[in-house]
Design a protein around this motif. Structure first.
Motif, mmCIF file in Angstrom:
data_model
loop_
_atom_site.group_PDB
_atom_site.id
_atom_site.type_symbol
_atom_site.label_atom_id
_atom_site.label_comp_id
_atom_site.label_asym_id
_atom_site.label_seq_id
_atom_site.Cartn_x
_atom_site.Cartn_y
_atom_site.Cartn_z
ATOM 1 N N PHE A 813 29.828 -2.376 15.348
ATOM 2 C CA PHE A 813 28.418 -2.314 14.960
ATOM 3 C C PHE A 813 28.301 -2.333 13.436
ATOM 4 O O PHE A 813 29.203 -1.869 12.734
ATOM 5 C CB PHE A 813 27.805 -1.026 15.536
ATOM 6 N N PRO A 814 27.180 -2.854 12.934
ATOM 7 C CA PRO A 814 27.040 -2.889 11.476
ATOM 8 C C PRO A 814 27.060 -1.493 10.858
ATOM 9 O O PRO A 814 26.528 -0.541 11.428
ATOM 10 C CB PRO A 814 25.664 -3.534 11.271
ATOM 11 N N TYR A 827 27.400 -6.009 7.498
ATOM 12 C CA TYR A 827 28.858 -5.859 7.492
ATOM 13 C C TYR A 827 29.232 -4.903 8.623
ATOM 14 O O TYR A 827 28.624 -3.843 8.778
ATOM 15 C CB TYR A 827 29.346 -5.302 6.154
ATOM 16 N N TYR A 828 30.206 -5.307 9.410
ATOM 17 C CA TYR A 828 30.504 -4.568 10.637
ATOM 18 C C TYR A 828 31.576 -3.504 10.447
ATOM 19 O O TYR A 828 32.379 -3.564 9.507
ATOM 20 C CB TYR A 828 30.925 -5.543 11.742
ATOM 21 N N SER A 829 31.570 -2.597 11.380
ATOM 22 C CA SER A 829 32.552 -1.506 11.392
ATOM 23 C C SER A 829 33.917 -2.055 11.779
ATOM 24 O O SER A 829 34.067 -3.233 12.091
ATOM 25 C CB SER A 829 32.131 -0.455 12.419
ATOM 26 N N LEU B 55 21.925 0.634 6.431
ATOM 27 C CA LEU B 55 21.135 -0.173 7.365
ATOM 28 C C LEU B 55 19.655 0.177 7.307
ATOM 29 O O LEU B 55 18.799 -0.676 7.500
ATOM 30 C CB LEU B 55 21.631 0.057 8.806
ATOM 31 N N PHE B 279 32.799 -8.854 14.246
ATOM 32 C CA PHE B 279 34.022 -8.458 13.549
ATOM 33 C C PHE B 279 33.729 -8.396 12.058
ATOM 34 O O PHE B 279 32.647 -8.797 11.613
ATOM 35 C CB PHE B 279 35.150 -9.462 13.831
ATOM 36 N N GLN B 280 34.661 -7.898 11.311
ATOM 37 C CA GLN B 280 34.508 -7.821 9.866
ATOM 38 C C GLN B 280 34.858 -9.168 9.243
ATOM 39 O O GLN B 280 35.943 -9.691 9.479
ATOM 40 C CB GLN B 280 35.416 -6.740 9.289
#
Lengths: 913, 382
Positions: A813-814, A827-829, B55, B279-280
């Motif tokens: 998740f972001p 940007y994701y975890s 966020l 994904f990152q």
């Protein structure tokens, strides 16, 4: 017949001592000077007579008197005179040799009030409902009074078979009503009862069949084979599981069995009974999310399960991408799920085997039944042919779901259509009383067209053939072969210059030979060998339409051969301890033709580090792997109602599915282990306590720990759809899963059902993914609770309900927002660092039977269900979307409202059958 | 070529639902973000350095006080000077992007951390052949009559290369107008407004917030034809008068293309059943001291070509809300004499003809700037 002291089996038809009379015939001279054992074998094999003898007489030498034509009775008589034993015959001419004189006539207790044998003519079954609960039935006398004169406890063993096809029944339970003790049958139908001498009422139960009531008069040790007949087609009879007692008795762990009747009785989604999805109500069986077809067993990926339908491997068990299972419900009888103690005969999968059995066909008369739901209609026919030597069963189901799509007021759905069908045909042929042939054919098909987007189709097809040979009704030998094929095609028409079509298929062909031996009552030995050929056509990507600029890609073919030889023994060490152990040696060969790349670092392959390219011709062995599997389980009975068990399993798997989506798509391709992708290896340890509460219920607690090495997982950003070099898109690592499963089942009474709680964890660690840090697997759901209850309000009306709770699945998740190209992005975890909200669902159902008249032309049943009664918006996933300079969060639910449904099932004939 | 997960998911639309989900920033990941490109264009070249934001607080957070420089393949160092907060520019006389040359970015942050990028090479620019539009009606469950508008496409010139990886950055500008003009204003005294259409016509420029990428790697030939850009509909004033697109086409290397394509995939995720898992996406800028400390963003070197295209239609049918003078607006005119100084000036309209009853309406009806545009006509406006 075999006995410690001289077992005699005397059936009800044995009337009285007849002296030495009928059925005498000449003996060949070669039997002179041979043992009585050899004589008995010759008699039993070459005539319809049966010669039974006290084991103490086995080595007695037969002698022919000179000048006399040697006949059976004269020889036995002269030998008996010399050796001092007694010869008896019954009215059929069957011969009994014993060390002591037998008392002619039947025991007096036979004439005490006993039940009568269940009528076989259904016209006499007007008392059906009462009969089910009556005690008595056929009288069986075990041993003889003389042999048992000096013993207190007797051992009765034997095999329970399906009378319609002669096949052994796994999981049947024998309950001694007076003592509330019992036994269950193993995979080969074998059972063993230990009882004080006496007279008992015994009830034999199994899924899908009438309970068999017998009166057992136990004098001494004996072997008694039992045959069950009379399939119940009444939907009323809910058998949640016949496993209650067998779970306590048998040494295996993690085995579940669901009958189609049980599934018919629980609430349905869109009116469709679904035996595979019902497995989700069992402990240790999870799915990433509802509306998907993949099952995760004890924290393992779905590609570590294999589904067999009467030996046919089925690689996609879903219709409409996971909404429904791809099996006609009326054609099935039950599904056995092996979560832990995988039988040695099964290789090639680490996690579980779903063994789905079809209905074998009625041996007595033609039957027809069917059903209509909002989505599908199905019909099933079965009956005898060729003078009842052949039975057939055929079932077909088709959807008419296009009207559902027409209702959807969404542009991409309007003008779209989708359909599916499936069909099953099964034949059983009794060559004679020792040889049986059975064959099954299966087909399922899905076609979906989405306006302006894509048209795709996928199908399963397969067939199996099995020959079973019974050796002296005790041992058996079988040869089987099966082939299963899964194919997918797609025509993608989203952008004219990028139109393409692609296809893909996998074929799994398997052959097996197996010998089951029961050399002694305490030993069952199974040896066999099997071989599986995997043929993968990874397909092509081709331009579609004149404007398409797509470059053709040939993804090539793969093939592999997995062979195994195995041996397994179940040993009843003593009255309390049973051990089952097996070993399986697998040999896997990755075969040409193919081109194989060698990478500088095989553990981290990339296209830029290819150092060598090797080409192999057709059937040339590219790589070989020999791996031993271990199966070991043990049960120790603390008392008759309480046992503890432990098991250890080691297995190997040589095929993986390539997927980086939340749930596996129909287009996902399988990949064989090769020079760059190593086979997976798994260890599974479990211990458990199993407790029966009288005849009513069962409680079990199982703890497990499993470990998988060389687990395949995708790299971040991997493109697996058309990967020409899949090995560079994936990495291999370890999976560790552990948990505890608590199950309570109540199998009898008006209120039946089960409740289970599972605590389960599943973690993955792969060097090169997530910086090498361990992360939860997609299906790591720590807590899950299932309650499934059925209440028989009246004979015609029953209610059911499911309550399901599960922890939310992990997601990536972001965690923050960053700007690129002047707009915000997320940007994701790290992988699977977060978790979606928990899942909760309640379903209710009601079944209403037609009238219970014994004689009627058509019997119908209405099923009313509401799936997701409270309309809870259970999250399938949560996600964040950049919109108008902000990041907005959304939650997607597959079922956003209650789903009511009505389904109707019918059958020709009366209520009971 | 990409398999759209939606095609599977579409079948599930009958029963599925999407609800708002409150985002809680349980684990805010603060990192530096870099966006910089050296191109064959004259310059000055820009490197923007910022920080991530939570966020629930989406703002652009420029990082000031960094020492930024670019090094070329021969070792020449080109310093970048901070012109605005977080925006570092090269000396255009000094650094000229040369096709075929390699460049690397070096950053030293105010807290002493050093970052550097991988080497990136400027590939030759590829000309844009055409930018075109096609009228398209789209159904939308939230809009009963559906959407009407134009889908824009881009064609690139044929270039014979093994593989061409393209990124398009699209800036749109359109002219639009307020619904009403200002006839009077009140600042304690009711006065005529000196220039009736002063706030009437605006020009709005924005970067289309989508990522457009394409590679020829999956196709035969080098034709880049009918590649979809964005869709503009009549829900806003964008299509009312004149519309222009400036498409900036960047010819990227494989790794830079992968970065943008991955960002695009993640941006397009809609939480569908068959979506690939997120994904990152890491770029090419890493801490010198700690290789696990990666800056977000990508330092690019690219051959760039631009093309602007103007569009004018006569649609006659729009779906954005329009101001209509109501009786309440006319009655509100009487209230201006009881207003407080803090509310002044109050603008008054006499309707579109300028001869109707005086009325007080929402400022957005009179001042086009309220929709985000500016009054100045852009230099490129034709």
């Amino acid at each position: 017949m075999r006995s410690k002291f001289g077992l005699l089996i005397i059936l009800l038809g044995w009337l009285s001592y007849q002296g030495m009379a009928q059925a005498d015939f000449a003996l060949p001279n070669r039997l002179h000077q041979k043992s009585l054992a050899e004589l008995a074998l010759w008699v039993n094999d070459s005539s319809s007579l049966r010669l039974y003898l006290d084991p103490s007489l086995l080595e007695v030498q037969v002698s022919f008197e000179s000048g006399q034509t040697p006949t059976l009775l004269s020889v036995l008589k002269s030998t008996a005179r010399k050796s001092g034993f007694h010869v008896h015959t019954d009215e059929r001419g069957f011969v009994y040799l014993s060390g002591t004189a037998l008392i002619p006539g039947l025991p007096k207790e036979l004439f005490t009030p006993l039940g009568t044998e269940l009528p076989t003519d259904e016209s006499d079954r007007s008392g059906y409902l009462g009969t089910l609960n009556s005690r008595g039935g056929r009288v069986v006398i075990a041993g003889n009074a003389n042999a048992g004169a000096y013993i207190d406890e007797v051992t009765i063993s034997g095999t329970v078979r399906d009378g319609t096809n002669g096949l052994p029944i796994f999981g049947a339970t024998l309950l001694v009503n007076e003592t509330s003790t019992g036994a269950s049958t193993d995979e080969d139908g074998g059972y063993e009862l230990k009882l004080p001498k006496g007279k008992y009422s015994v009830t034999v139960r199994t899924l899908e069949m009438d309970p068999l009531e017998i009166t057992l008069i136990a004098h001494s040790d004996d072997e008694i084979d039992l045959e069950m007949t009379g399939k119940i087609f009444g939907l009323r009879e809910v058998v949640i599981s016949a496993e209650a007692r067998s779970n306590v008795e048998r040494p295996e762990m993690g085995v579940e069995k669901l009958s189609v009747n049980a599934v018919n009785s629980i609430p349905r989604m869109m009116g469709e009974p679904d035996i595979v999805k019902a497995a989700l109500l069992l402990p240790g069986v999870q799915s990433v999310a509802e509306g998907t077809g993949q099952l995760n067993v004890r924290g393992a990926p779905s590609d570590q399960n294999i589904f067999y339908l009467d030996d046919i491997p089925v690689y996609n068990t879903t219709h409409l991408m996971g909404f429904f299972s791809a099996f006609t419900p009326n054609a099935l009888s039950d599904v056995s799920i092996y979560k832990s103690s995988l039988p040695s005969r099964y290789g090639g999968r680490l996690s579980s085997v779903f063994d789905i059995g079809t209905s074998s066909g009625n041996k007595e008369k033609f039957k027809l039944k069917g059903g209509i739901s909002p989505i599908t209609a199905d019909i099933q026919m079965e009956g005898p042919a060729l003078n009842k030597k052949l039975t057939y069963m055929t079932a077909f189901r088709s959807t008419y779901s296009n009207w559902v799509l027409d209702l959807i007021d969404v542009p991409k759905i309007n003008g779209s259509n989708g359909s599916f069908q499936d069909a099953i045909v099964r034949l059983n042929y009794d060559i004679n009383d020792k040889n049986t042939l059975s064959s099954t054919g299966y087909f399922s098909n899905d076609k979906v067209q989405l306006s302006g987007l894509s048209a795709f189709a996928y199908s399963n097809s397969g067939a199996s053939l099995r020959w079973t040979h019974s050796i002296r009704y005790k041992h058996s030998f079988s040869i089987s072969t099966a082939v299963g094929r899964y194919a997918f095609t797609e025509e993608n028409v989203q952008t004219s210059s990028q139109h393409f079509k692609t296809d893909y298929q996998i074929e799994h062909a398997e052959a097996r030979a197996e010998l089951v031996l029961r050399p002694a009552s305490k030993h069952t030995i199974k040896v066999g060998l099997n071989s599986t050929h995997y043929g993968l056509d990874l397909g092509n990507v081709l331009p579609f339409g004149e404007e398409s600029l797509i470059k053709p890609i040939d993804l090539g073919v793969e093939q592999g051969l997995e062979s195994g030889i195995y041996a397994e023994e179940q040993w009843t060490v003593g009255p309390r301890l049973t051990i089952k152990g097996g070993v399986r040696i697998n040999m896997y060969q990755y075969l040409g033709p193919n081109t194989v790349y060698t990478y500088a670092d095989p553990t981290d392959p990339s296209l830029s580090t290819i150092i060598d390219t090797l080409s192999f011709g057709k059937y040339k062995v590219i790589s070989t792997s020999v791996d031993p599997d271990i199966r070991l389980s043990a049960k120790y009975s603390i008392n008759e109602l309480l046992s503890v068990k432990a098991s250890v399993n080691r297995a190997h798997q040589y095929i993986n599915i390539l997927s980086n989506t939340v749930t596996v798509t129909p287009s996902a391709r399988w990949k064989l282990a090769d020079r760059n992708i190593q086979p997976m290896e798994g260890w599974h340890y479990s211990v458990g306590v199993f407790k029966n509460i009288r005849e009513m219920a069962e409680v079990s607690v199982e703890i497990y720990y499993k470990q998988v090495q060389q687990l395949l997982d995708y790299r971040d950003g991997a493109d697996l759809v058309f990967a020409e070099r899949p090995e560079v898109e994936v990495l291999q690592g370890d999976l560790a899963a552990y948990g505890i499963e608590v199950m309570f089942k109540k199998s009898v009474g008006k209120l039946k059902g089960w409740f289970n709680y599972t605590y389960a964890r599943s973690f993955v660690q792969v060097t090169g993914i997530n910086d090498g840090i361990t992360y939860p697997s997609n299906f790591d759901k720590p807590h899950s609770v299932n309650l499934s209850v059925m209440y028989q309000h009246t004979t015609r009306m029953s209610f059911s309900a499911n309550i399901v709770y599960a922890s939310g699945r992990p997601i990536t998740f972001p965690t923050s927002v960053f700007y690129q190209s002047e707009f915000p992005l997320t940007y994701y975890s790290t992988r699977n660092e977060f978790r979606i909200p928990d899942y909760f669902r309640c379903d209710v159902g009601m079944s209403l039977e037609g009238s219970l008249k014994a004689k009627k032309k058509l019997h119908g049943t209405w099923h009313f269900s509401v799936y997701n009664l409270f309309g809870r918006h259970n999250p399938f996933t949560v996600y964040a979307v950049p919109e108008d300079g902000l990041i907005n969060g959304y939650q997607l639910s597959i079922f956003g409202s209650p789903i009511p449904s009505i389904a109707y099932q019918f059958k020709l004939g009366n209520y009971a059958r | 070529m990409r398999v759209n997960g939606f095609i599977y998911m579409a079948l599930l639309l009958l029963v599925r639902c999407v609800d708002p989900f409150v985002l809680e920033n349980e684990k805010y990941d603060e990192r530096i973000v870099v966006e910089g490109t050296i191109t064959n264009e004259p310059g000055p070249h820009q490197v923007k350095i910022s920080q991530t934001s939570p966020l629930d607080q989406v703002i652009y957070r420029p990082l000031q006080g960094c020492v930024v420089s670019v090094i070329d393949g021969s070792g020449t160092i080109y310093p970048f000077i901070e012109q605005e907060a977080g925006s570092y520019l090269s000396d255009s006389a000094n650094l000229k992007g040369v096709v075929g040359e390699r460049y690397r970015l070096e950053i030293k942050t105010p807290d002493g951390k050093s970052y550097e990028s991988s080497w990136e090479q400027i590939l030759p620019p590829i000309a844009i052949d055409d930018i075109k539009e096609e009228y398209e009606e789209r159904e939308d469950p939230d809009i009963p009559l559906g959407r009407f508008g134009f889908q824009f496409y881009v064609d690139a010139a044929d270039v014979v290369r093994d593989t061409v990886n393209l990124l398009w950055q699209v800036d749109a500008t359109y002219e639009y107008r307020a619904d009403l003009k200002i006839d009077f204003y009140y600042d304690g005294v009711l006065r005529p407004f000196p220039q009736r259409d002063l706030f009437y016509t605006c020009y709005k420029t924005f970067r289309v917030p989508e990522i457009f990428t394409f590679t020829t790697s999956a196709q035969d030939g080098f034709e880049v034809k009918d590649q979809a850009l964005h869709y503009e509909d009549t829900q806003t004033r964008a299509l009312t008068y004149k519309y222009t697109l400036n498409v900036r086409q960047l010819h990227l290397g494989k790794r830079a293309y992968a970065f943008w394509d991955e960002l695009k995939q993640l941006k397009d995720l809609q939480g569908e059943v068959f979506d690939r898992q997120p994904f990152q996406v890491n770029g090419n800028i890493t801490s010198v001291e700690n290789e696990n400390d990666k800056a977000l963003g990508y330092f690019m070197a690219a051959g760039v070509s631009n093309r602007r295209e103007f569009f004018r239609w006569n649609l006659g049918k729009f779906d954005y809300p329009v101001c209509v003078i109501t009786d309440a607006d006319i009655m509100a005119f009487g209230d201006i004499f009881r207003s407080r100084p803090s509310q002044w000036p109050i603008y008054i309209t006499a309707g579109s003809s300028g001869e109707g009853p005086l009325a007080v309406v929402a400022e957005s009806c009179l001042d086009c700037r309220k929709f985000g545009g500016v009054l100045e006509k852009p230099a490129f406006w034709e």
